[in-house]
Design an enzyme around this catalytic site. Structure first.
Site, PDB file in Angstrom:
ATOM      1  N   SER A 175       0.862  -1.183   0.000  1.00 35.42           N
ATOM      2  CA  SER A 175       0.000   0.000   0.000  1.00 35.42           C
ATOM      3  C   SER A 175       0.896   1.230   0.000  1.00 35.42           C
ATOM      4  O   SER A 175       2.066   1.160   0.390  1.00 35.42           O
ATOM      5  CB  SER A 175      -0.882  -0.007   1.253  1.00 35.42           C
ATOM      6  OG  SER A 175      -1.484   1.242   1.474  1.00 35.42           O
ATOM      7  N   TYR A 213      -2.539  -1.149  10.681  1.00 34.47           N
ATOM      8  CA  TYR A 213      -2.453  -1.291   9.222  1.00 34.47           C
ATOM      9  C   TYR A 213      -1.116  -0.785   8.692  1.00 34.47           C
ATOM     10  O   TYR A 213      -0.432  -1.475   7.924  1.00 34.47           O
ATOM     11  CB  TYR A 213      -3.603  -0.550   8.553  1.00 34.47           C
ATOM     12  CG  TYR A 213      -3.592  -0.634   7.046  1.00 34.47           C
ATOM     13  CD1 TYR A 213      -4.059  -1.774   6.393  1.00 34.47           C
ATOM     14  CD2 TYR A 213      -3.113   0.416   6.275  1.00 34.47           C
ATOM     15  CE1 TYR A 213      -4.046  -1.862   5.007  1.00 34.47           C
ATOM     16  CE2 TYR A 213      -3.096   0.338   4.893  1.00 34.47           C
ATOM     17  CZ  TYR A 213      -3.558  -0.801   4.260  1.00 34.47           C
ATOM     18  OH  TYR A 213      -3.542  -0.879   2.884  1.00 34.47           O
TER      19      TYR A 213
END
Length: 322
Positions: free
Chosen positions: A166, A178
């Protein structure tokens, strides 16, 4: 004048050579085996369908029976689904043994590590260790475990490993597990890429921006955040201010509308290039928000990063007390 003309022609020639090299494909890929994690929805689901149509023999791992059943209903008989929770080490080993029996001496051409979750996204002082644990277990430890167990089969085929990271692996713009998990994926990806060069295995990393998938559903993220907010001690709420949550939700909604990429196919196109190109990229930055903002911001000095990211945040009540 002649010098500038020659310089221009040289730049054009290099650009043309790079474009031609980028389009060169590996031959005889039809019927090759690839394994994709996280195929219930989103990128993995689309990738399984696309690669199935292109003639790959796809092993699509799903977390739920419903996801596996729905995927199987819209793909060819050649695609096989398997249930896998990447957090379960025994399950990972069993699935790897099953794949080994299926591919036999041919090996596994491609592994796409796509399975991932967002987990709670909130200021760090709102969270406890369990809020961090699950995203790290799924996005990082699970990815590493699947890779380690599939690696002998990839080496046998001199194949490809594609790790879905990401832009959040380059720049952390919120608290929670995350972003640490994706920074970890980046580190694992880079060391693995170098380790595998001698074996003819190519390792690629895809860095999507904010795409419209169940993982990044803004409503779900804000609901999880609201639950945490409602359970905070009074002193923490006082520091942030009683109106903080509502104001923060409104700002996040505006940012989501600006940044959200609705078409997820560019991510799958990057997966395809990584699996089929003779010269795949080490990193693929995908999404307009990622290319035009997050990726550029990640390369800037920390003082600029902090200024721009904090500029969009709600001012805390404790700031007014100074």
């Amino acid at each position: 004048m002649l010098f500038y003309m020659l310089l221009f022609l040289g730049i054009v020639s290099l650009w043309w050579h790079w474009r031609a090299r980028d389009r060169t494909k590996v031959t005889n890929l039809t019927g090759k085996y690839i394994f994709i994690t996280g195929c219930d929805t989103g990128f993995g689901n689309m990738a399984a369908k696309v690669f199935d149509k292109k003639g790959f023999r796809v092993f699509a791992s799903c977390l739920t029976e419903t996801g596996a059943k729905e995927l199987k209903a819209v793909t060819s008989k050649q695609l096989q689904t398997v249930l896998l929770d990447v957090r379960d080490s025994d399950s990972v080993k069993k699935v790897a043994a099953w794949v080994k029996a299926e591919v036999q001496s041919e090996g596994l051409w491609g592994l796409v590590n796509n399975a991932g979750i967002m987990g709670p996204s909130a200021p760090t002082d709102w969270l406890d260790i369990e809020h961090f644990r699950e995203p790290i277990e799924v996005n990082l430890i699970g990815l590493i475990n699947v890779t380690i167990n599939m690696l002998p089969l990839i080496k046998k085929a001199k194949g490809r490993i594609v790790n879905v990271s990401s832009v959040g692996g380059r720049l952390a713009f919120s608290g929670g597990g995350y972003f640490p998990s994706k920074f970890g994926v980046e580190g694992f990806n880079d060391s693995l890429r170098r380790d595998m060069k001698a074996f003819g295995v190519k390792v690629c990393c895809i860095q999507p921006g904010l795409f419209k998938t169940p993982l990044s559903n803004p409503e779900k993220i804000m609901k999880e955040k609201e639950v945490i907010w409602n359970n905070l001690p009074p002193d923490i709420k006082k520091q942030y201010g009683e109106e903080y949550f509502q104001k923060d939700a409104a700002k996040k909604q505006k940012l989501s509308k600006i940044c959200l990429n609705k078409d997820i196919s560019p991510v799958v196109q990057c997966m395809e290039h990584a699996l089929t190109s003779l010269h795949p990229h080490a990193h693929y930055v995908v999404g307009q928000d990622a290319k035009l903002f997050w990726n550029l911001l990640s390369r800037m000095p920390a003082v600029i990063q902090d200024f721009l990211l904090l500029w969009n945040r709600v001012e805390l009540a404790v700031s007014h007390a100074k």
